[in-house]
Motif scaffolding. Structure first.
Motif, PDB file in Angstrom:
ATOM      1  N   SER A 208       1.440 -22.247  40.117  1.00 46.35           N
ATOM      2  CA  SER A 208       1.960 -23.610  40.217  1.00 46.35           C
ATOM      3  C   SER A 208       3.091 -23.833  39.219  1.00 46.35           C
ATOM      4  O   SER A 208       3.916 -24.721  39.398  1.00 46.35           O
ATOM      5  CB  SER A 208       0.842 -24.628  40.016  1.00 46.35           C
ATOM      6  OG  SER A 208       0.434 -24.646  38.664  1.00 46.35           O
TER       7      SER A 208
ATOM      8  N   GLU B  75      -3.227 -21.591  39.326  1.00 45.44           N
ATOM      9  CA  GLU B  75      -2.642 -22.402  38.257  1.00 45.44           C
ATOM     10  C   GLU B  75      -1.360 -21.767  37.728  1.00 45.44           C
ATOM     11  O   GLU B  75      -0.367 -22.445  37.488  1.00 45.44           O
ATOM     12  CB  GLU B  75      -3.636 -22.560  37.104  1.00 45.44           C
ATOM     13  CG  GLU B  75      -4.733 -23.574  37.373  1.00 45.44           C
ATOM     14  CD  GLU B  75      -5.700 -23.662  36.199  1.00 45.44           C
ATOM     15  OE1 GLU B  75      -5.279 -23.413  35.051  1.00 45.44           O
ATOM     16  OE2 GLU B  75      -6.888 -23.948  36.447  1.00 45.44           O
ATOM     17  N   ARG B  76      -1.407 -20.453  37.540  1.00 44.15           N
ATOM     18  CA  ARG B  76      -0.208 -19.776  37.040  1.00 44.15           C
ATOM     19  C   ARG B  76       0.935 -19.874  38.056  1.00 44.15           C
ATOM     20  O   ARG B  76       2.100 -20.057  37.699  1.00 44.15           O
ATOM     21  CB  ARG B  76      -0.513 -18.305  36.743  1.00 44.15           C
ATOM     22  CG  ARG B  76      -1.328 -18.100  35.480  1.00 44.15           C
ATOM     23  CD  ARG B  76      -1.535 -16.612  35.219  1.00 44.15           C
ATOM     24  NE  ARG B  76      -2.449 -16.341  34.122  1.00 44.15           N
ATOM     25  CZ  ARG B  76      -2.069 -16.155  32.856  1.00 44.15           C
ATOM     26  NH1 ARG B  76      -0.792 -16.204  32.539  1.00 44.15           N
ATOM     27  NH2 ARG B  76      -2.964 -15.913  31.921  1.00 44.15           N
TER      28      ARG B  76
ATOM     29  N   ARG C 150      -5.829 -29.371  46.777  1.00 43.86           N
ATOM     30  CA  ARG C 150      -4.683 -29.002  45.967  1.00 43.86           C
ATOM     31  C   ARG C 150      -4.012 -30.245  45.400  1.00 43.86           C
ATOM     32  O   ARG C 150      -4.066 -31.306  45.983  1.00 43.86           O
ATOM     33  CB  ARG C 150      -3.685 -28.207  46.804  1.00 43.86           C
ATOM     34  CG  ARG C 150      -4.126 -26.801  47.038  1.00 43.86           C
ATOM     35  CD  ARG C 150      -3.098 -26.065  47.848  1.00 43.86           C
ATOM     36  NE  ARG C 150      -3.071 -26.521  49.223  1.00 43.86           N
ATOM     37  CZ  ARG C 150      -2.180 -26.140  50.101  1.00 43.86           C
ATOM     38  NH1 ARG C 150      -1.216 -25.321  49.748  1.00 43.86           N
ATOM     39  NH2 ARG C 150      -2.217 -26.571  51.335  1.00 43.86           N
ATOM     40  N   SER C 151      -3.403 -30.085  44.273  1.00 37.96           N
ATOM     41  CA  SER C 151      -2.707 -31.220  43.676  1.00 37.96           C
ATOM     42  C   SER C 151      -1.433 -31.506  44.458  1.00 37.96           C
ATOM     43  O   SER C 151      -0.947 -30.695  45.215  1.00 37.96           O
ATOM     44  CB  SER C 151      -2.350 -30.904  42.227  1.00 37.96           C
ATOM     45  OG  SER C 151      -1.413 -29.848  42.183  1.00 37.96           O
TER      46      SER C 151
ATOM     47  N   SER D  14      -8.572 -19.302  41.232  1.00 37.09           N
ATOM     48  CA  SER D  14      -8.186 -20.580  40.656  1.00 37.09           C
ATOM     49  C   SER D  14      -7.170 -20.409  39.527  1.00 37.09           C
ATOM     50  O   SER D  14      -6.153 -21.102  39.464  1.00 37.09           O
ATOM     51  CB  SER D  14      -9.448 -21.291  40.141  1.00 37.09           C
ATOM     52  OG  SER D  14      -9.111 -22.430  39.396  1.00 37.09           O
ATOM     53  N   LEU D  15      -7.432 -19.442  38.648  1.00 35.59           N
ATOM     54  CA  LEU D  15      -6.511 -19.198  37.535  1.00 35.59           C
ATOM     55  C   LEU D  15      -5.146 -18.732  38.038  1.00 35.59           C
ATOM     56  O   LEU D  15      -4.108 -19.157  37.534  1.00 35.59           O
ATOM     57  CB  LEU D  15      -7.095 -18.137  36.589  1.00 35.59           C
ATOM     58  CG  LEU D  15      -8.300 -18.527  35.751  1.00 35.59           C
ATOM     59  CD1 LEU D  15      -8.746 -17.356  34.891  1.00 35.59           C
ATOM     60  CD2 LEU D  15      -7.985 -19.737  34.879  1.00 35.59           C
TER      61      LEU D  15
ATOM     62  N   GLN E  17       1.518 -29.157  44.758  1.00 35.56           N
ATOM     63  CA  GLN E  17       1.423 -27.880  45.468  1.00 35.56           C
ATOM     64  C   GLN E  17       1.543 -28.040  46.974  1.00 35.56           C
ATOM     65  O   GLN E  17       1.319 -27.086  47.709  1.00 35.56           O
ATOM     66  CB  GLN E  17       0.086 -27.220  45.153  1.00 35.56           C
ATOM     67  CG  GLN E  17      -0.014 -26.739  43.722  1.00 35.56           C
ATOM     68  CD  GLN E  17      -1.319 -26.026  43.486  1.00 35.56           C
ATOM     69  OE1 GLN E  17      -2.391 -26.551  43.750  1.00 35.56           O
ATOM     70  NE2 GLN E  17      -1.240 -24.800  43.013  1.00 35.56           N
TER      71      GLN E  17
END
Lengths: 164, 164
Positions: free
Chosen positions: B31, B28-29, A157-158, B24-25, A161
Motif C-alpha cells: 500500500s 501493508e507494504r 480494504r481501506s 496482511s503484512l 487501496q
DNA sequence: TATTGTTATACTCTATAACTATA
DNA sequence: TATAGTTATAGAGTATAACAATA
C-alpha cells in the motif's frame, strides 16, 4: 538481475499461498458440519475459557462485537452455546459451551486432523514435526497469539487501496 | 483425551495463521506503493507473459473478468500497464507492461525481499532454505500453481455458511 | 458518565447478467 | 452463433453509530 527471486525461493509467498489454501480447505470441511471458521474458533476458545463475556470474546478473537451477535445467535439457536446471566454484572453475558457444543467440538477435532493429514501428505512424520517447530518459532517471533486466526476479522480494504 | 491437539502440534492451523499474517503484512507494504496484492500479481505475470488478453489473465490468476476491468483501468491510468490492440482479433486486448510498470515491479521485488526477511527473522539461512523446499513440496502435492495466490479471488462465503 | 450487548444503517466489494463490437 | 471486454445492477458481508439497560 535474473529471475531467481520469482521462479524459486519465495517462502513468504508460499506461506501466504499455502495458508490461504489451507484455510479454504478447512472451511470446506467445516461447512459439512454447517460451521464457519469463526464458529470453530469460538467453540474452541469457550472450552478453555468458559464464562467469558461477549466483549472479552470479541477482543480475544479479534471479531467485531456487532458481528459476534449474529454468530452467537446462530450458535445459541443450535444449542451449541449458551448465554447465561452474569450475577455480578447484569450487563454481561457469561458464555458457555453446551453438551452439544462439546460434542461438535470433538467432531471439529476429527475434521481438523483429517485436514492436516491431507494438507501435509507430502511430508514424512519427522519432517512435519520439524516444520511445526519452525512455524511455532515464526509465529512467536511475529507475535501471533495461539489460536487466533487473522482471517476471523475479514476486514475490507481501506479506501486508499480501491481500484477505481 | 488431553489437550495435545489444541495446545501444540497444529501445523495446518499455523500455516493458515502465518499465511494470513504474511499476506496482511505484504499488503501493508504494497500500500506504500499504492498497489494491492492483485495489482502486484498482474504486474508480475505480465513481465513473463507479455501480450496476453484480459480473458487469459483472468483465468490464469483466477480473477473475475468484470473485476479485472477496474483493476486494469487503474493500472493503465497510472501508466503501469498498456492495452494494445491485437491485430489478429480486434476483440482482444494485448496487455503489456510499460516502462513505469517495469520500474515499479523492481520496487515490488525490493519490498517483497524486505517483507520476507522480516517474516522469517526467526530462522537461519539454512532453515529458510529447508523450509522453502518443504513448502514447495506441499504446494506441488496440493496442486497449487506457481504465483497464483488464492487471495486474488476474494470470494464471499456461500449462503450455507451465513451467520443469521 | 461509562460500558455491554443490540440494532439500524450505510458502505464496500463482488458476481450476475445484459450490452457492444467483433468474429 | 459465440466470444472479449464493458457496464449496470443486485446481493452479501461488514463496520459505524445510535440505542436501551445496567453499572
Amino acid at each position: 538481475m535474473n529471475d531467481k527471486n520469482t521462479e524459486k525461493g519465495q517462502p513468504a509467498f508460499l506461506l501466504a499461498q499455502i495458508g490461504a489454501h489451507a484455510a479454504s480447505l478447512f472451511g470446506e470441511r467445516l461447512s459439512a458440519l454447517e460451521l464457519t471458521p469463526p464458529d470453530a474458533g469460538i467453540l474452541r476458545l469457550l472450552r478453555v475459557a468458559a464464562g467469558i463475556s461477549q466483549q472479552d470474546l470479541s477482543t480475544r478473537l479479534q471479531i467485531h462485537p456487532s458481528r459476534l451477535v449474529a454468530i452467537l445467535d446462530n450458535l445459541e439457536n443450535r444449542k451449541l452455546v449458551e448465554r447465561k446471566q452474569n450475577p455480578n454484572d447484569r450487563r454481561l453475558y457469561s458464555l458457555h459451551l453446551t453438551k452439544n457444543g462439546g460434542e461438535i467440538l470433538e467432531r471439529i477435532g476429527r475434521v481438523a486432523r483429517e485436514h492436516q493429514d491431507a494438507l501435509l501428505a507430502a511430508l514424512s512424520t519427522d519432517e512435519r514435526d520439524q516444520l511445526t517447530g519452525w512455524l511455532h518459532r515464526i509465529a512467536d517471533q511475529q507475535g501471533l497469539a495461539r489460536g487466533v486466526h487473522p482471517g476471523y476479522q475479514r476486514l475490507g480494504r481501506s479506501k486508499s487501496q480501491r481500484d477505481d
